[in-house]
Each structure stands twice: as C-alpha cells, then as structure tokens.
Design a protein around this motif. Structure first.
Motif, PDB file in Angstrom:
ATOM      1  N   ASP A  66       0.827  -1.211   0.000  1.00 10.31           N
ATOM      2  CA  ASP A  66       0.000   0.000   0.000  1.00 10.31           C
ATOM      3  C   ASP A  66       0.859   1.258   0.000  1.00 10.31           C
ATOM      4  OD1 ASP A  66      -2.415  -1.275  -0.038  1.00 10.31           O
ATOM      5  OD2 ASP A  66      -2.704  -1.226   2.132  1.00 10.31           O
ATOM      6  N   LEU A  67       1.963   1.242   0.712  1.00  8.22           N
ATOM      7  CA  LEU A  67       2.808   2.427   0.838  1.00  8.22           C
ATOM      8  C   LEU A  67       3.802   2.591  -0.309  1.00  8.22           C
ATOM      9  CD1 LEU A  67       3.570   2.316   4.654  1.00  8.22           C
ATOM     10  CD2 LEU A  67       2.027   3.866   3.455  1.00  8.22           C
ATOM     11  N   TYR A  68       3.924   1.585  -1.164  1.00  8.64           N
ATOM     12  CA  TYR A  68       4.929   1.609  -2.225  1.00  8.64           C
ATOM     13  C   TYR A  68       4.768   2.813  -3.149  1.00  8.64           C
ATOM     14  CZ  TYR A  68       7.808   0.271  -6.143  1.00  8.64           C
ATOM     15  OH  TYR A  68       8.743   0.269  -7.133  1.00  8.64           O
ATOM     16  N   LEU A  69       3.554   3.114  -3.561  1.00  9.77           N
ATOM     17  CA  LEU A  69       3.324   4.230  -4.486  1.00  9.77           C
ATOM     18  C   LEU A  69       3.738   5.549  -3.848  1.00  9.77           C
ATOM     19  CD1 LEU A  69       2.249   5.023  -7.272  1.00  9.77           C
ATOM     20  CD2 LEU A  69       0.008   5.258  -6.245  1.00  9.77           C
ATOM     21  N   PHE A  70       3.375   5.743  -2.595  1.00  5.99           N
ATOM     22  CA  PHE A  70       3.750   6.969  -1.881  1.00  5.99           C
ATOM     23  C   PHE A  70       5.266   7.124  -1.809  1.00  5.99           C
ATOM     24  CE2 PHE A  70       4.992   8.870   2.200  1.00  5.99           C
ATOM     25  CZ  PHE A  70       4.519  10.152   1.996  1.00  5.99           C
ATOM     26  N   TYR A  71       5.962   6.061  -1.432  1.00  6.01           N
ATOM     27  CA  TYR A  71       7.413   6.120  -1.319  1.00  6.01           C
ATOM     28  C   TYR A  71       8.076   6.316  -2.681  1.00  6.01           C
ATOM     29  CZ  TYR A  71       7.318   4.777   3.577  1.00  6.01           C
ATOM     30  OH  TYR A  71       7.114   4.749   4.918  1.00  6.01           O
ATOM     31  N   PHE A  72       7.554   5.678  -3.708  1.00  7.25           N
ATOM     32  CA  PHE A  72       8.112   5.821  -5.043  1.00  7.25           C
ATOM     33  C   PHE A  72       8.001   7.267  -5.523  1.00  7.25           C
ATOM     34  CE2 PHE A  72       7.489   5.884  -9.665  1.00  7.25           C
ATOM     35  CZ  PHE A  72       8.708   5.359 -10.071  1.00  7.25           C
ATOM     36  N   VAL A  73       6.807   7.842  -5.394  1.00  9.09           N
ATOM     37  CA  VAL A  73       6.595   9.227  -5.837  1.00  9.09           C
ATOM     38  C   VAL A  73       7.449  10.171  -5.003  1.00  9.09           C
ATOM     39  CG1 VAL A  73       4.883  11.076  -5.990  1.00  9.09           C
ATOM     40  CG2 VAL A  73       4.302   8.788  -6.783  1.00  9.09           C
ATOM     41  N   GLY A  74       7.474   9.977  -3.696  1.00  9.54           N
ATOM     42  CA  GLY A  74       8.268  10.844  -2.828  1.00  9.54           C
ATOM     43  C   GLY A  74       9.752  10.784  -3.134  1.00  9.54           C
ATOM     44  N   ALA A  75      10.277   9.585  -3.346  1.00 10.20           N
ATOM     45  CA  ALA A  75      11.699   9.425  -3.641  1.00 10.20           C
ATOM     46  C   ALA A  75      12.069  10.040  -4.986  1.00 10.20           C
ATOM     47  CB  ALA A  75      12.075   7.947  -3.620  1.00 10.20           C
ATOM     48  N   CYS A  76      11.213   9.874  -5.982  1.00 13.15           N
ATOM     49  CA  CYS A  76      11.504  10.440  -7.297  1.00 13.15           C
ATOM     50  C   CYS A  76      11.452  11.967  -7.281  1.00 13.15           C
ATOM     51  CB  CYS A  76      10.538   9.888  -8.343  1.00 13.15           C
ATOM     52  SG  CYS A  76      10.825   8.156  -8.712  1.00 13.15           S
ATOM     53  N   ILE A  77      10.484  12.528  -6.607  1.00 10.66           N
ATOM     54  CA  ILE A  77      10.398  13.986  -6.518  1.00 10.66           C
ATOM     55  C   ILE A  77      11.582  14.528  -5.718  1.00 10.66           C
ATOM     56  CG2 ILE A  77       9.055  15.891  -5.520  1.00 10.66           C
ATOM     57  CD1 ILE A  77       6.548  14.386  -6.437  1.00 10.66           C
ATOM     58  N   ALA A  78      11.971  13.846  -4.654  1.00  8.24           N
ATOM     59  CA  ALA A  78      13.136  14.277  -3.879  1.00  8.24           C
ATOM     60  C   ALA A  78      14.411  14.201  -4.714  1.00  8.24           C
ATOM     61  CB  ALA A  78      13.275  13.418  -2.630  1.00  8.24           C
ATOM     62  N   ALA A  79      14.525  13.174  -5.537  1.00  8.84           N
ATOM     63  CA  ALA A  79      15.704  13.045  -6.400  1.00  8.84           C
ATOM     64  C   ALA A  79      15.746  14.169  -7.434  1.00  8.84           C
ATOM     65  CB  ALA A  79      15.698  11.687  -7.095  1.00  8.84           C
ATOM     66  N   GLY A  80      14.600  14.483  -8.012  1.00  3.56           N
ATOM     67  CA  GLY A  80      14.553  15.573  -8.987  1.00  3.56           C
ATOM     68  C   GLY A  80      14.869  16.918  -8.355  1.00  3.56           C
ATOM     69  N   ALA A  81      14.328  17.167  -7.169  1.00  3.16           N
ATOM     70  CA  ALA A  81      14.587  18.434  -6.484  1.00  3.16           C
ATOM     71  C   ALA A  81      16.036  18.515  -6.020  1.00  3.16           C
ATOM     72  CB  ALA A  81      13.647  18.580  -5.297  1.00  3.16           C
ATOM     73  N   SER A  82      16.586  17.418  -5.549  1.00  3.42           N
ATOM     74  CA  SER A  82      17.974  17.454  -5.088  1.00  3.42           C
ATOM     75  C   SER A  82      18.934  17.677  -6.251  1.00  3.42           C
ATOM     76  CB  SER A  82      18.328  16.182  -4.343  1.00  3.42           C
ATOM     77  OG  SER A  82      18.328  15.080  -5.210  1.00  3.42           O
ATOM     78  N   TYR A  83      18.572  17.246  -7.436  1.00  2.00           N
ATOM     79  CA  TYR A  83      19.427  17.474  -8.599  1.00  2.00           C
ATOM     80  C   TYR A  83      19.602  18.969  -8.848  1.00  2.00           C
ATOM     81  CZ  TYR A  83      21.619  16.761 -13.096  1.00  2.00           C
ATOM     82  OH  TYR A  83      22.509  16.752 -14.123  1.00  2.00           O
ATOM     83  N   ILE A  84      18.553  19.747  -8.639  1.00  2.00           N
ATOM     84  CA  ILE A  84      18.642  21.198  -8.810  1.00  2.00           C
ATOM     85  C   ILE A  84      19.640  21.770  -7.804  1.00  2.00           C
ATOM     86  CG2 ILE A  84      17.393  23.387  -8.623  1.00  2.00           C
ATOM     87  CD1 ILE A  84      14.880  21.871  -9.454  1.00  2.00           C
ATOM     88  N   PHE A  85      19.495  21.378  -6.551  1.00  2.00           N
ATOM     89  CA  PHE A  85      20.337  21.952  -5.503  1.00  2.00           C
ATOM     90  C   PHE A  85      21.777  21.455  -5.565  1.00  2.00           C
ATOM     91  CE2 PHE A  85      16.016  22.233  -3.644  1.00  2.00           C
ATOM     92  CZ  PHE A  85      15.932  23.607  -3.705  1.00  2.00           C
ATOM     93  N   ILE A  86      21.994  20.221  -5.987  1.00  2.00           N
ATOM     94  CA  ILE A  86      23.357  19.716  -6.126  1.00  2.00           C
ATOM     95  C   ILE A  86      24.078  20.478  -7.221  1.00  2.00           C
ATOM     96  CG2 ILE A  86      24.715  17.732  -6.886  1.00  2.00           C
ATOM     97  CD1 ILE A  86      22.747  15.960  -5.379  1.00  2.00           C
ATOM     98  N   LYS A  87      23.438  20.682  -8.345  1.00  2.00           N
ATOM     99  CA  LYS A  87      24.045  21.430  -9.434  1.00  2.00           C
ATOM    100  C   LYS A  87      24.327  22.866  -9.012  1.00  2.00           C
ATOM    101  CE  LYS A  87      24.375  18.957 -13.183  1.00  2.00           C
ATOM    102  NZ  LYS A  87      25.607  18.815 -13.909  1.00  2.00           N
ATOM    103  N   LYS A  88      23.402  23.454  -8.254  1.00  2.00           N
ATOM    104  CA  LYS A  88      23.550  24.840  -7.833  1.00  2.00           C
ATOM    105  C   LYS A  88      24.711  24.987  -6.845  1.00  2.00           C
ATOM    106  CE  LYS A  88      20.785  28.640  -6.061  1.00  2.00           C
ATOM    107  NZ  LYS A  88      19.492  29.017  -5.544  1.00  2.00           N
TER     108      LYS A  88
END
Length: 92
Positions: A66-88
């Motif tokens: 049941d929690l898999y979808l929530f964790y998948f979406v959260g992890a992917c969004i966190a990875a995308g957002a962290s890519y911005i800050f790592i590059k910056k």
C-alpha cells in the motif's frame, strides 16, 4: 570572464530545473501502471489483503504494498529536487 561564469551557473540551474520537471512528468505517467500493479498484488488471487485470517507477515506485506506508491513518488520527486540543488551548490 566573470559574466561568463554567472551565465554558466544560471544555465546549470536551468538544466537542473528542466531535469526535475522531466522526472516529475515521468513519475506522473508511472503512477497509473504502479497503481494497477498494486491492485493486482492485493487481490484475492495474490496477497488476499481483504481476508481477515491472513498471517501477520502477509498483513505487513499488504501494508508495504500500500505504501509503495507513496514512497516511489516521494523518492523520485526528492531526487529531482535534489538534482537542482546539487548542481547549484557544486557551481557547475
């Protein structure tokens, strides 16, 4: 030369934002197939999560599924957002 560095940094931030947007779009597209797979996994032929007499291990597995979808979406969004800050921060 100093103006050139600022331009390069702003381009890196812009590329990071574009990649984050692509990650978000990909995640949104993958929500529906993941949701269907979760429904299939929980049905009576597989995990049988609606059955009240299943074991504790099966109940925990149902909870994790049941929690898999929530964790998948959260992890992917966190990875995308962290890519911005790592590059910056890296100053590319």
């Amino acid at each position: 030369m100093c103006g050139m560095m600022k331009n390069k940094k702003s381009q890196a931030v812009f590329v990071g934002i574009m990649i984050a947007i692509m990650v978000f779009i990909t995640v949104v597209i993958l929500i529906e197939p993941l949701k269907e797979q979760i429904i299939i996994s929980r049905d009576a032929d597989h995990l049988d999560c609606t059955n009240s007499s299943i074991s504790t291990g099966q109940r925990m597995t149902c909870l994790l599924v049941d929690l898999y979808l929530f964790y998948f979406v959260g992890a992917c969004i966190a990875a995308g957002a962290s890519y911005i800050f790592i590059k910056k921060r890296a100053g590319y």
